[in-house]
Design an enzyme around this catalytic site. Structure first.
Site, PDB file in Angstrom:
ATOM      1  N   ASP A   1       0.866  -1.157   0.000  1.00  0.00           N
ATOM      2  CA  ASP A   1       0.000   0.000   0.000  1.00  0.00           C
ATOM      3  C   ASP A   1       0.920   1.229   0.000  1.00  0.00           C
ATOM      4  OD1 ASP A   1      -3.234   0.621   1.589  1.00  0.00           O
ATOM      5  OD2 ASP A   1      -2.106   1.747   0.082  1.00  0.00           O
TER       6      ASP A   1
HETATM    7  C1  GLC Z   1      -4.348   4.329  -0.168  1.00  0.00           C
HETATM    8  C2  GLC Z   1      -5.230   3.164   0.201  1.00  0.00           C
HETATM    9  C3  GLC Z   1      -5.323   2.105  -0.855  1.00  0.00           C
HETATM   10  C4  GLC Z   1      -5.215   2.736  -2.223  1.00  0.00           C
HETATM   11  C5  GLC Z   1      -3.807   3.291  -2.337  1.00  0.00           C
HETATM   12  C6  GLC Z   1      -3.570   3.966  -3.696  1.00  0.00           C
HETATM   13  O1  GLC Z   1      -3.600   4.747   0.929  1.00  0.00           O
HETATM   14  O2  GLC Z   1      -4.977   2.516   1.442  1.00  0.00           O
HETATM   15  O3  GLC Z   1      -6.572   1.423  -0.680  1.00  0.00           O
HETATM   16  O4  GLC Z   1      -5.448   1.774  -3.244  1.00  0.00           O
HETATM   17  O5  GLC Z   1      -3.515   4.222  -1.308  1.00  0.00           O
HETATM   18  O6  GLC Z   1      -4.359   5.102  -3.814  1.00  0.00           O
END
Ligand code: GLC
Length: 731
Positions: free
Chosen positions: A281
């Site tokens: 993430d």
């Molecule tokens: C965010 C979220 C995740 C998302 C990623 C990209 O922090 O936790 O669900 O897909 O970043 O935007």
């Protein structure tokens, strides 16, 4: 070096033109053999474009990184033209011309925004849920995208957690089926088709079990609970051939998910034999330092990569440290090659080696995005997501002859119809209730009355005046779109005070009051449920919100949604979900020493699976075909459902089970089947369910999935309060 680059680039484009199709594994291996360590690490690197970020941006000038092959994947970049421009830099200006992978959060729609996933789960309609994801993929690929960071399949049993909005709610069985439907919707039948997306099962794992419902908080659960509750939806994604996984921010039993070898190697790539790739993430690798797990980013990079994490989202830790770690022997280049191969195989599966520009078709973009057909589908899915919670004296449906006072801060707030993670959905495209009432020629007066939050009651008087001269009052209340979603946990999950004060003033007028809720999570609605005449849970219904809600309010669609998540009476009851354990002292209101509160009930306000209709359904003659079963038998359950009301409608018939005694205590109820049926007034249908031994299994203390001889109770009904009155003994 430049000459070599040109030669490789010519060979590369020659291979593409010659075979006009995706590459063989041998060709991919040969490409990897030509790559420098920097170029290999580039394929393990994902940077955000400077278009829109979903978190703090570490690097902005990424074009040079693409040119040098040090960034092989980009997210938050979209539209056919913009992505084609970036793709040209990669394919025509880098040494090997490896195409970029473009990712984005297409969570519940790209431009045509569908109801938030929690709302779609309330439809219990797997076909509609799959269709929603399919349309999202059609639009997103028309917008130049290859990969969505969805579905979010985190089981969530704490409504304080804002991200409950993004998933399928509290139940493993429903959540597991929905996870598979969403993956199939996004990925379609053929990843090489220009209208299919790589899906991404997230957030692996148990992110929804954050202590206190506080986002990013510690997750400390037993391995038994991990396997029993949080892993099944992820396994369903693997079974649906999901292309990618995303690790979660949380630590799990003390080990951050992004460095969790048990999750990534033992389970995902080992036991489940997952062949796709795993992305972190947003800077979740870097965050191991804040977790107190890694002393610095270099160590974090080593822990993550060696645990099986293939791609670093936005953290630049692989970018900065993996080459040195390899040179020092802390990371093997062979393992890097294996990760690079997982990613190149996905780019190849999309057909990008065949035609890197196949997703940059401006004509398709123009034709598909926000088409009338897509809007109509969004309206239909939103209609099926609405849940009728109260309807005293048949207050609803409204009549076109009713003079309506349409009141509240969410009656004309298009952006709040879209909910969290609405990506590139635009407020200008969203239909509010005010807009829909006008377009559908309803007889109404609108007054905002107050803001969503704050203390300003100066708008009350106008709202009350409007209400005084109306036959019925429709108040649209709830949460701003960013009061749920990421980093949006709430300790108190009630309608904001200013809105409650206005509602109380409207109720005092002694006219029928219909409360329409726009919210991204369950709310505590004790006072509201007792004092309003009708209560419609609309969630955040998306681009076509106003039409869908109006269709239900005026009876053009009979509401059929059922709650995918429990609504507590009070925050003090949380966590509260239907399939809890009995305990050794089950609640007995007449016994002091039993499991209960002194100041709150154990029961929720509205249980899992609950939802009303404008018509009435009667359940009769529930049966099971045998009272004893062997391990090779199946069980066939049946019930007759009759529409005893005056309007046609859908009913979601639910089958629940209780395993009375087992070597691990079992929940008092488990959803084991459901069937959504449609009945005309007076019509009946015999609904059947078939269960096999596999459906009676659970994880024992050794984490083996077993079924044990013993007694089971079953029940078929309209929600999780269903009585379990069918007994079967497994021999
Ligand atoms: C965010 C979220 C995740 C998302 C990623 C990209 O922090 O936790 O669900 O897909 O970043 O935007």
């Amino acid at each position: 070096m430049k000459i070599i680059g040109i030669i490789f680039s010519l060979i590369f484009s020659l291979i593409i033109s010659l075979n006009g199709q995706s590459w063989t594994e041998a060709q991919i291996d040969s490409l990897i053999d030509q790559m420098t360590i920097e170029e290999k690490i580039g394929q393990l690197t994902l940077f955000t474009s400077d278009w829109a970020t979903t978190g703090p941006t570490i690097r902005e000038n990424y074009l040079e990184d693409i040119r040098s092959g040090k960034a092989g994947n980009i997210f938050n970049a979209h539209t056919a033209a913009y992505n084609e421009r970036l793709q040209k830099v990669a394919v025509e200006e880098s040494r090997l011309g490896i195409p970029l992978l473009f990712g984005y959060d297409v969570i519940h729609g790209y431009k045509t925004i569908f109801p938030i996933p929690l709302a779609e789960a309330a439809s219990w309609d797997l076909a509609l849920i799959e269709k929603s994801a399919r349309i999202a993929a059609e639009e997103a690929t028309a917008g130049g995208l290859h990969w969505t960071f969805a579905p979010m399949v985190d089981i969530a049993r704490d409504p304080r957690w804002g991200r409950i909005a993004e998933g399928a709610g509290e139940d493993v069985y429903l959540g597991t089926l929905i996870a598979g439907a969403r993956v199939r919707g996004f990925q379609g039948e053929d990843l090489a088709a220009p209208n299919t997306l790589l899906a991404c099962a997230k957030h692996y794992a148990a992110y929804g079990a954050a202590q206190g419902g506080r986002d990013y908080n510690t997750v400390d659960i037993s391995r038994h609970t991990l396997w029993e509750t949080y892993l099944p939806p992820f396994k369903a994604c693997v079974d649906a051939d999901v292309a990618t996984f995303m690790t979660s921010f949380n630590d799990l039993d003390g080990v951050p998910a992004s460095a969790n070898t048990y999750l990534l190697k033992d389970i995902l790539k080992g036991k489940w034999n997952f062949q796709g790739f795993v992305v972190s993430d947003y800077t979740s690798i870097n965050e191991m330092v804040a977790h107190g797990y890694a002393p610095d980013n270099k160590a974090a990079a080593m822990y993550a990569f060696n645990a099986g994490l293939d791609m670093d989202m936005q953290g630049a830790v692989y970018y900065n440290h993996l080459e040195e770690l390899t040179a020092q022997g802390n990371v093997s280049e062979k393992a890097i090659d294996a990760s690079v191969k997982r990613i190149l195989k996905m780019k190849n599966a999309l057909g990008l080696f065949d035609d890197p520009y196949r997703y940059s078709n401006a004509g398709r973009e123009e034709r598909i995005i926000l088409s009338e057909e897509n809007r109509a589908a969004a309206r239909e899915i939103a209609r099926h997501s609405l849940v009728l919670l109260e309807n005293k004296n048949q207050t609803l449906p409204l009549s076109n002859s009713d003079k309506i006072a349409l009141i509240g801060p969410l009656a004309d707030s298009p952006i709040d119809m879209l909910g969290s993670w609405h990506g590139s959905g635009q407020a200008d495209d969203a239909i509010s209730l005010v807009k829909a009432f006008g377009a559908l020629n309803k007889d109404f007066t609108y007054e905002k009355g107050c803001e969503i939050e704050g203390m300003d009651s100066s708008g009350f008087a106008a709202a009350i005046d409007a209400a005084r001269s109306a036959d019925k009052i429709v108040m649209v209340a709830g949460e701003h779109f960013n009061m749920s979603g990421e980093a949006a946990s709430r300790a108190s999950i009630r309608i904001p005070k200013i809105q409650e004060h206005l509602l109380r003033r409207l109720v005092d007028l002694d006219k029928p009051v219909i409360l329409v809720l726009i919210n991204g999570r369950p709310l505590c609605l004790g006072w509201e449920s007792e004092n309003v005449d009708a209560l419609l849970e609309a969630w955040q219904p998306g681009t076509m919100a106003g039409y869908a809600v109006t269709d239900v309010l005026f009876g053009d669609h009979n509401p059929s949604g059922k709650l995918p998540v429990t609504f507590p009476v009070d925050e003090g009851q949380i966590p509260l979900y239907y399939n809890m354990k009995s305990t050794g002292r089950p609640m007995d209101p007449n016994q002091k020493y039993t499991s209960k509160y002194l100041d709150a009930p154990n029961a929720p306000l509205y249980p899992f699976g609950y939802g009303l209709s404008y018509t009435a359904f009667e359940y009769s003659n529930p049966t099971v075909d045998k009272s004893e079963m062997t391990t090779s038998d199946t069980l066939t359950f049946s019930v007759t459902v009759t529409n005893t009301g005056s309007s046609s409608g859908h009913e979601i018939v639910q089958l629940y089970m209780h395993d009375l005694f087992a070597s691990v205590t079992r929940p008092v109820k488990e959803l084991k089947g459901f069937s959504k049926i449609f009945l005309e007034p007076g019509a009946s249908k015999n609904v059947q369910f078939t269960l096999a031994l596999e459906d009676l299994k659970y994880y024992n203390s050794e984490l083996e999935k077993i079924a044990e001889p013993g007694d089971f109770l079953f029940g078929i009904g309209r929600d999780s309060n269903t009585e379990l009155n069918l007994k079967v003994t497994l021999k």
